[in-house]
Design an enzyme around this catalytic site. Structure first.
Site, PDB file in Angstrom:
ATOM      1  N   ASN A 116      -3.535   0.833 -11.150  1.00 23.24           N
ATOM      2  CA  ASN A 116      -4.398   0.911  -9.966  1.00 23.24           C
ATOM      3  C   ASN A 116      -4.700   2.349  -9.618  1.00 23.24           C
ATOM      4  OD1 ASN A 116      -3.386   1.774  -7.030  1.00 23.24           O
ATOM      5  ND2 ASN A 116      -1.590   1.106  -8.201  1.00 23.24           N
ATOM      6  N   PHE A 120      -5.367   4.674  -1.494  1.00 20.40           N
ATOM      7  CA  PHE A 120      -5.032   4.478  -0.069  1.00 20.40           C
ATOM      8  C   PHE A 120      -6.229   3.968   0.737  1.00 20.40           C
ATOM      9  CE2 PHE A 120      -1.615   8.118  -0.105  1.00 20.40           C
ATOM     10  CZ  PHE A 120      -0.763   7.310  -0.822  1.00 20.40           C
ATOM     11  N   SER A 182       2.166   8.714  -4.607  1.00 16.19           N
ATOM     12  CA  SER A 182       1.041   8.000  -5.224  1.00 16.19           C
ATOM     13  C   SER A 182       0.268   8.959  -6.122  1.00 16.19           C
ATOM     14  CB  SER A 182       0.105   7.447  -4.151  1.00 16.19           C
ATOM     15  OG  SER A 182      -1.118   7.086  -4.752  1.00 16.19           O
ATOM     16  N   ASN A 184      -2.775   8.678  -6.880  1.00 10.61           N
ATOM     17  CA  ASN A 184      -4.222   8.512  -6.676  1.00 10.61           C
ATOM     18  C   ASN A 184      -4.814   9.334  -5.537  1.00 10.61           C
ATOM     19  OD1 ASN A 184      -4.352   6.580  -8.798  1.00 10.61           O
ATOM     20  ND2 ASN A 184      -3.373   5.126  -7.413  1.00 10.61           N
ATOM     21  N   THR A 185      -4.010  10.163  -4.897  1.00  6.11           N
ATOM     22  CA  THR A 185      -4.532  11.109  -3.911  1.00  6.11           C
ATOM     23  C   THR A 185      -4.264  12.498  -4.475  1.00  6.11           C
ATOM     24  OG1 THR A 185      -4.132   9.638  -2.040  1.00  6.11           O
ATOM     25  CG2 THR A 185      -4.310  11.977  -1.534  1.00  6.11           C
ATOM     26  N   LYS A 222       9.587   8.065  -0.500  1.00  3.62           N
ATOM     27  CA  LYS A 222       9.339   7.296  -1.728  1.00  3.62           C
ATOM     28  C   LYS A 222       8.915   8.258  -2.827  1.00  3.62           C
ATOM     29  CE  LYS A 222       6.820   3.300  -3.519  1.00  3.62           C
ATOM     30  NZ  LYS A 222       6.039   2.116  -3.166  1.00  3.62           N
ATOM     31  N   ASN A 251       7.633   4.803  -7.166  1.00  3.07           N
ATOM     32  CA  ASN A 251       6.218   4.449  -7.121  1.00  3.07           C
ATOM     33  C   ASN A 251       5.721   4.150  -8.543  1.00  3.07           C
ATOM     34  OD1 ASN A 251       3.476   4.273  -6.153  1.00  3.07           O
ATOM     35  ND2 ASN A 251       4.088   5.631  -4.467  1.00  3.07           N
TER      36      ASN A 251
HETATM   37  C1  LIG Z   1      -2.460  -2.297  -6.470  1.00  6.12           C
HETATM   38  C2  LIG Z   1      -1.269  -1.483  -6.026  1.00  6.12           C
HETATM   39  C3  LIG Z   1      -1.358  -0.726  -4.867  1.00  6.12           C
HETATM   40  C4  LIG Z   1      -0.278   0.041  -4.455  1.00  6.12           C
HETATM   41  N1  LIG Z   1      -0.378   0.754  -3.296  1.00  6.12           N
HETATM   42  C5  LIG Z   1       0.685   1.461  -2.857  1.00  6.12           C
HETATM   43  C6  LIG Z   1       0.620   2.167  -1.639  1.00  6.12           C
HETATM   44  O1  LIG Z   1      -0.382   2.131  -0.927  1.00  6.12           O
HETATM   45  N2  LIG Z   1       1.721   2.876  -1.256  1.00  6.12           N
HETATM   46  C7  LIG Z   1       2.871   2.914  -1.995  1.00  6.12           C
HETATM   47  O2  LIG Z   1       3.851   3.556  -1.591  1.00  6.12           O
HETATM   48  N3  LIG Z   1       2.965   2.226  -3.148  1.00  6.12           N
HETATM   49  C8  LIG Z   1       1.904   1.512  -3.595  1.00  6.12           C
HETATM   50  N4  LIG Z   1       2.002   0.817  -4.753  1.00  6.12           N
HETATM   51  C9  LIG Z   1       3.248   0.917  -5.566  1.00  6.12           C
HETATM   52  C10 LIG Z   1       4.209  -0.233  -5.301  1.00  6.12           C
HETATM   53  O3  LIG Z   1       4.653  -0.226  -3.975  1.00  6.12           O
HETATM   54  C11 LIG Z   1       5.417  -0.130  -6.242  1.00  6.12           C
HETATM   55  O4  LIG Z   1       6.134   1.052  -5.957  1.00  6.12           O
HETATM   56  C12 LIG Z   1       5.015  -0.108  -7.709  1.00  6.12           C
HETATM   57  O5  LIG Z   1       3.941  -0.995  -7.942  1.00  6.12           O
HETATM   58  C13 LIG Z   1       6.170  -0.488  -8.633  1.00  6.12           C
HETATM   59  O6  LIG Z   1       6.611  -1.794  -8.374  1.00  6.12           O
HETATM   60  P1  LIG Z   1       6.184  -3.076  -9.258  1.00  6.12           P
HETATM   61  O7  LIG Z   1       6.409  -2.693 -10.691  1.00  6.12           O
HETATM   62  O8  LIG Z   1       7.033  -4.183  -8.766  1.00  6.12           O
HETATM   63  O9  LIG Z   1       4.731  -3.303  -8.983  1.00  6.12           O
HETATM   64  C14 LIG Z   1       0.918   0.048  -5.202  1.00  6.12           C
HETATM   65  C15 LIG Z   1       1.009  -0.733  -6.368  1.00  6.12           C
HETATM   66  C16 LIG Z   1      -0.058  -1.495  -6.771  1.00  6.12           C
HETATM   67  C17 LIG Z   1       0.069  -2.318  -8.023  1.00  6.12           C
END
Ligand SMILES: Cc1cc2nc3c(=O)[nH]c(=O)nc-3n(C[C@H](O)[C@H](O)[C@H](O)COP(=O)(O)O)c2cc1C
Length: 366
Positions: A116, A120, A182, A184-185, A222, A251
């Site tokens: 992704n 944000f 993240s 992406n910023t 985080k 993350n």
């Molecule tokens: C589509 C998407 C959007 C995410 N947005 C955020 C976010 O806004 N803030 C954040 O701290 N983590 C964000 N994450 C990261 C998740 O909170 C998590 O740390 C990461 O996906 C790893 O966990 P998983 O393997 O169970 O998905 C996002 C993940 C995905 C897939």
């Protein structure tokens, strides 16, 4: 059942559209009292041994929803109804922002992963604060509030931006997370360097204490799995020095290790953060490293590639008091959380530990 549904419906849809559709269903179901009560009774964790105290809260189970799924705090009750015992909303930025242009979410089905670059997208701290203030909670869920930097704000304004979000949101947070990880910023992850992180976390702590004088809102950071090991250690040391309440590891990653089975190799070239199964090994490694450094002095939350009860159990033994997931929900569906809590209860019963708390970090004591 869900797998068939996923193959027939969701897999053919654009991933973000599928997310909104499923999200709409969850929110609608949570508005129907009979359905909500029924589903919650079926899916909520209810094994006494899974009860755990963390971040000043009594939780019914360790598994919660990771940030990013409910960015604007519109579905806290809905996600609780599905069995998530804590729900981390956000990332919320001080100002509203649209996020990156679409397409920005990709499914790598063969690898049970997602990429992704949402960036944000959220309604901003004022709107989310108003929503949380007006919330009439059906369930006594633990609500974590994850905050990040507004994209348009330059690096010099980052602290003020996080402080604004803190002032607006801390009163509604059972715990607060400073997200500096993240991918992406642009520039956000540079804030993980201790020289930047120390003043940022100090300012957020002060703002939370100033805004919520009667209660010490737990504060966590985080981190990214892409940090070098020495930098993971440095964040751990800083967390102890500043009296932080916890660290969330991890993350998404900018690395593309562990991919291979995906049916569309071109997708792996998409920029953004990779989550799901390929992230598992590194997230676990970072968690182990953190626990070796901080022990049980602060709360560690394990996230990244957790799919099965064995994955969650492994994180607990490695040092996580709480665990979270996001990508697994996309691939496993609405009964995923119950399966995880059930499986965890079975593993605990078969282990030498009486409670989940006894199992936290147990592999380090062997
Ligand atoms: C589509 C998407 C959007 C995410 N947005 C955020 C976010 O806004 N803030 C954040 O701290 N983590 C964000 N994450 C990261 C998740 O909170 C998590 O740390 C990461 O996906 C790893 O966990 P998983 O393997 O169970 O998905 C996002 C993940 C995905 C897939």
């Amino acid at each position: 059942m869900y797998r068939i549904f996923f193959q027939l419906i969701f897999r053919r849809m654009d991933p973000e559209a599928a997310h909104h559709l499923a999200f709409g269903w969850i929110r609608s179901a949570a508005r129907v009292p009979v359905l909500r009560t029924l589903l919650a009774a079926l899916l909520a964790p209810r094994h006494k041994a899974l009860r755990v105290e963390a971040l000043g809260r009594r939780m019914h189970g360790p598994f919660g929803l990771a940030a990013g799924f409910d960015k604007n705090a519109v579905a806290v009750d809905g996600m609780t109804m599905l069995g998530f015992d804590h729900v981390e909303i956000g990332t919320v930025t001080a100002e509203p922002q649209p996020g990156n242009p679409k397409k920005r979410l990709f499914r790598l089905v063969g690898d049970r992963a997602l990429i992704n670059r949402m960036g944000f997208n959220n309604e901003g701290s004022a709107a989310v604060s108003a929503r949380l203030a007006a919330r009439n909670p059906v369930f006594r869920t633990t609500v974590g509030v994850n905050i990040g930097k507004t994209k348009a704000v330059p690096e010099e304004g980052a602290i003020a931006d996080y402080v604004t979000s803190t002032e607006r949101l801390a009163a509604h947070a059972d715990y607060l997370v400073v997200n500096v990880s993240s991918p992406n910023t642009p520039g956000l992850r540079d804030l993980q360097a201790v020289g930047h992180l120390r003043p940022l976390l100090t300012a957020v702590r002060e703002a939370a204490d100033r805004t919520v004088p009667g209660r010490r809102v737990p504060l966590l950071v985080k981190i990214a799995p892409d940090l070098a090991d020495e930098d993971v250690d440095a964040v751990a040391d800083l967390a102890l020095e500043l009296g932080l309440d916890g660290i969330i590891a991890t993350n998404t990653t900018i690395a593309r290790d562990g991919l291979g089975l995906t049916s569309e190799p071109s997708l792996t070239k998409e920029t953004g953060g990779l989550s799901g199964q390929p992230l598992k090994a590194r997230s676990l490694e970072v968690l182990r490293r953190l626990y070796a450094r901080v022990g049980d002095r602060i709360t560690l939350i394990g996230v990244g590639g957790i799919e099965s009860p064995d994955d969650a159990w492994e994180r607990i033994l490695a040092g996580a008091t709480l665990v979270q997931g996001y990508s697994g929900f996309i691939y496993q569906g609405p009964f995923w959380c119950r399966a995880l809590h059930r499986g965890l209860a079975q593993r605990l019963a078969a282990s030498p530990y009486a409670t989940l708390a006894d199992a936290v970090g147990a592999e380090h004591r062997k």
